[in-house]
Design a protein around this motif. Structure first.
Motif, PDB file in Angstrom:
ATOM      1  N   GLY A 147       0.923  -1.114  -0.142  1.00 12.52           N
ATOM      2  CA  GLY A 147      -0.045   0.142   0.072  1.00 12.52           C
ATOM      3  C   GLY A 147       0.799   1.267   0.035  1.00 12.52           C
ATOM      4  O   GLY A 147       0.336   2.369   0.088  1.00 12.52           O
ATOM      5  N   GLY A 148       2.065   1.171  -0.283  1.00 15.09           N
ATOM      6  CA  GLY A 148       2.856   2.260  -0.112  1.00 15.09           C
ATOM      7  C   GLY A 148       4.075   2.042   0.981  1.00 15.09           C
ATOM      8  O   GLY A 148       3.680   1.759   1.939  1.00 15.09           O
ATOM      9  N   CYS A 149       5.211   2.573   0.806  1.00 15.76           N
ATOM     10  CA  CYS A 149       6.277   2.529   1.930  1.00 15.76           C
ATOM     11  C   CYS A 149       7.402   3.554   1.622  1.00 15.76           C
ATOM     12  O   CYS A 149       7.233   4.098   0.416  1.00 15.76           O
ATOM     13  N   ARG A 150       8.147   4.042   2.535  1.00 15.67           N
ATOM     14  CA  ARG A 150       9.311   4.724   2.237  1.00 15.67           C
ATOM     15  C   ARG A 150      10.307   3.886   1.378  1.00 15.67           C
ATOM     16  O   ARG A 150      10.382   2.687   1.481  1.00 15.67           O
ATOM     17  N   ALA A 151      10.965   4.877   0.617  1.00 20.04           N
ATOM     18  CA  ALA A 151      12.165   4.140  -0.102  1.00 20.04           C
ATOM     19  C   ALA A 151      13.214   3.584   0.736  1.00 20.04           C
ATOM     20  O   ALA A 151      13.785   2.539   0.289  1.00 20.04           O
ATOM     21  N   THR A 152      13.414   3.839   1.924  1.00 20.23           N
ATOM     22  CA  THR A 152      14.225   3.049   2.756  1.00 20.23           C
ATOM     23  C   THR A 152      13.564   1.965   3.215  1.00 20.23           C
ATOM     24  O   THR A 152      14.620   0.939   3.326  1.00 20.23           O
ATOM     25  N   ASP A 153      12.378   1.616   3.225  1.00 18.85           N
ATOM     26  CA  ASP A 153      11.535   0.570   3.502  1.00 18.85           C
ATOM     27  C   ASP A 153      11.910  -0.284   2.404  1.00 18.85           C
ATOM     28  O   ASP A 153      12.255  -1.743   2.480  1.00 18.85           O
ATOM     29  N   LEU A 154      12.110  -0.187   1.025  1.00 17.49           N
ATOM     30  CA  LEU A 154      12.337  -0.782  -0.262  1.00 17.49           C
ATOM     31  C   LEU A 154      13.705  -1.350   0.045  1.00 17.49           C
ATOM     32  O   LEU A 154      13.909  -2.424  -0.392  1.00 17.49           O
ATOM     33  N   ALA A 155      14.512  -0.393   0.249  1.00 18.64           N
ATOM     34  CA  ALA A 155      15.861  -0.653   0.389  1.00 18.64           C
ATOM     35  C   ALA A 155      16.195  -1.921   1.278  1.00 18.64           C
ATOM     36  O   ALA A 155      16.823  -2.774   0.971  1.00 18.64           O
ATOM     37  N   ALA A 156      15.798  -1.803   2.599  1.00 17.11           N
ATOM     38  CA  ALA A 156      15.694  -2.929   3.434  1.00 17.11           C
ATOM     39  C   ALA A 156      15.072  -4.086   3.125  1.00 17.11           C
ATOM     40  O   ALA A 156      15.821  -5.114   3.552  1.00 17.11           O
ATOM     41  N   HIS A 157      13.944  -4.236   2.392  1.00 21.41           N
ATOM     42  CA  HIS A 157      13.272  -5.309   2.153  1.00 21.41           C
ATOM     43  C   HIS A 157      14.018  -5.997   0.992  1.00 21.41           C
ATOM     44  O   HIS A 157      14.281  -7.378   1.319  1.00 21.41           O
ATOM     45  N   TYR A 158      14.691  -5.400   0.061  1.00 22.66           N
ATOM     46  CA  TYR A 158      15.411  -6.102  -0.793  1.00 22.66           C
ATOM     47  C   TYR A 158      16.918  -6.279  -0.541  1.00 22.66           C
ATOM     48  O   TYR A 158      17.587  -6.511  -1.321  1.00 22.66           O
ATOM     49  N   ALA A 159      17.582  -5.712   0.444  1.00 20.28           N
ATOM     50  CA  ALA A 159      18.840  -5.523   1.042  1.00 20.28           C
ATOM     51  C   ALA A 159      19.616  -4.976   0.053  1.00 20.28           C
ATOM     52  O   ALA A 159      20.741  -5.318  -0.485  1.00 20.28           O
ATOM     53  N   LEU A 160      19.094  -3.842  -0.480  1.00 16.43           N
ATOM     54  CA  LEU A 160      19.860  -2.949  -1.446  1.00 16.43           C
ATOM     55  C   LEU A 160      20.445  -1.631  -0.746  1.00 16.43           C
ATOM     56  O   LEU A 160      19.852  -1.127   0.094  1.00 16.43           O
ATOM     57  N   ASP A 161      21.497  -1.173  -1.564  1.00 13.37           N
ATOM     58  CA  ASP A 161      21.511   0.348  -0.956  1.00 13.37           C
ATOM     59  C   ASP A 161      20.622   1.405  -1.609  1.00 13.37           C
ATOM     60  O   ASP A 161      20.183   1.322  -2.381  1.00 13.37           O
ATOM     61  N   LYS A 162      20.731   2.046  -0.518  1.00 11.88           N
ATOM     62  CA  LYS A 162      19.540   3.216  -0.516  1.00 11.88           C
ATOM     63  C   LYS A 162      19.647   4.026  -1.874  1.00 11.88           C
ATOM     64  O   LYS A 162      18.564   4.518  -2.465  1.00 11.88           O
ATOM     65  N   SER A 163      21.008   4.213  -2.253  1.00 18.23           N
ATOM     66  CA  SER A 163      20.975   5.182  -3.720  1.00 18.23           C
ATOM     67  C   SER A 163      20.417   4.123  -4.667  1.00 18.23           C
ATOM     68  O   SER A 163      20.070   4.896  -5.616  1.00 18.23           O
ATOM     69  N   THR A 164      20.613   2.977  -4.547  1.00 17.43           N
ATOM     70  CA  THR A 164      20.191   2.077  -5.850  1.00 17.43           C
ATOM     71  C   THR A 164      18.694   2.294  -5.863  1.00 17.43           C
ATOM     72  O   THR A 164      18.024   2.592  -7.189  1.00 17.43           O
ATOM     73  N   VAL A 165      17.984   2.120  -4.497  1.00 20.79           N
ATOM     74  CA  VAL A 165      16.473   2.343  -4.468  1.00 20.79           C
ATOM     75  C   VAL A 165      16.077   3.774  -4.776  1.00 20.79           C
ATOM     76  O   VAL A 165      15.114   3.970  -5.992  1.00 20.79           O
ATOM     77  N   SER A 166      16.855   4.657  -4.710  1.00 18.77           N
ATOM     78  CA  SER A 166      16.515   6.123  -4.827  1.00 18.77           C
ATOM     79  C   SER A 166      16.386   6.308  -6.443  1.00 18.77           C
ATOM     80  O   SER A 166      15.499   7.062  -6.812  1.00 18.77           O
ATOM     81  N   ARG A 167      17.441   5.637  -6.968  1.00 20.15           N
ATOM     82  CA  ARG A 167      17.579   6.081  -8.429  1.00 20.15           C
ATOM     83  C   ARG A 167      16.527   5.253  -9.172  1.00 20.15           C
ATOM     84  O   ARG A 167      15.777   5.881  -9.997  1.00 20.15           O
ATOM     85  N   GLN A 168      15.895   4.027  -8.821  1.00 18.96           N
ATOM     86  CA  GLN A 168      14.891   3.216  -9.300  1.00 18.96           C
ATOM     87  C   GLN A 168      13.577   3.927  -8.918  1.00 18.96           C
ATOM     88  O   GLN A 168      12.583   4.270 -10.018  1.00 18.96           O
ATOM     89  N   VAL A 169      13.312   4.570  -7.879  1.00 11.63           N
ATOM     90  CA  VAL A 169      12.071   5.165  -7.657  1.00 11.63           C
ATOM     91  C   VAL A 169      12.047   6.609  -8.406  1.00 11.63           C
ATOM     92  O   VAL A 169      10.935   6.840  -8.786  1.00 11.63           O
TER      93      VAL A 169
END
Length: 156
Positions: free
Chosen positions: A47-69
């Motif tokens: 239902g939506g979440c913070r970008a940092t939650d996505l990074a934690a869920h997929y064990a990815l670097d925050k900058s990677t998720v930030s670029r994708q988002v």
């Protein structure tokens, strides 16, 4: 076949599966990579979440998720909204266009799986599904370093 041989076959076949999934993602929707599809799916489920939650869920670097988002935001598939409970927090949420594309790609992927598995017996499908659920349910602490972050690590 002993356990070591079986693990080798599993590793090889899982790698082939991952490669095939990445390759087929572009055919499902030319602008939606497997990474994007996976992130959109998680946003729909949560239902939506913070970008940092996505990074934690997929064990990815925050900058990677930030670029994708950011790329998904530019494509009008997601938007960032202020959290109603904490105005300091921005939530990433699907837009109507994001939901529509996700639904189209999901249906295309399901059809591809159905076609590939059409000759399998129902009992085999149930066992295979159960084994995949069991494999993916291994707690992160018990997973090998190679398994950690094996979510959508490749960004297009």
């Amino acid at each position: 076949m002993d356990a070591d041989d079986a693990v080798e076959v599993i590793q090889r076949e899982m790698t082939a599966f991952a490669r095939r999934a990445r390759a087929s993602a572009g055919r499902m929707h030319p602008e939606l990579s497997l990474v994007s599809y996976t992130l959109l799916g998680h946003l729909e489920e949560s239902g939506g979440c913070r970008a940092t939650d996505l990074a934690a869920h997929y064990a990815l670097d925050k900058s990677t998720v930030s670029r994708q988002v950011t790329a998904l935001e530019r494509a009008s598939l997601v938007e960032r909204r202020q959290d109603a409970e904490d105005h300091r927090v921005l939530l990433v949420q699907l837009t109507d266009a994001g939901r529509q594309i996700l639904a189209q790609v999901t249906e295309s992927r399901r059809a591809a799986f159905r076609e590939r598995l059409t000759r399998w017996e129902p009992e085999d499908l149930e066992r295979f599904a159960g084994y995949l659920v069991r494999y993916n349910a291994v707690p992160e602490a018990l997973a090998s370093p190679d398994d950690r972050g094996s979510g959508p690590a490749e960004v297009r």
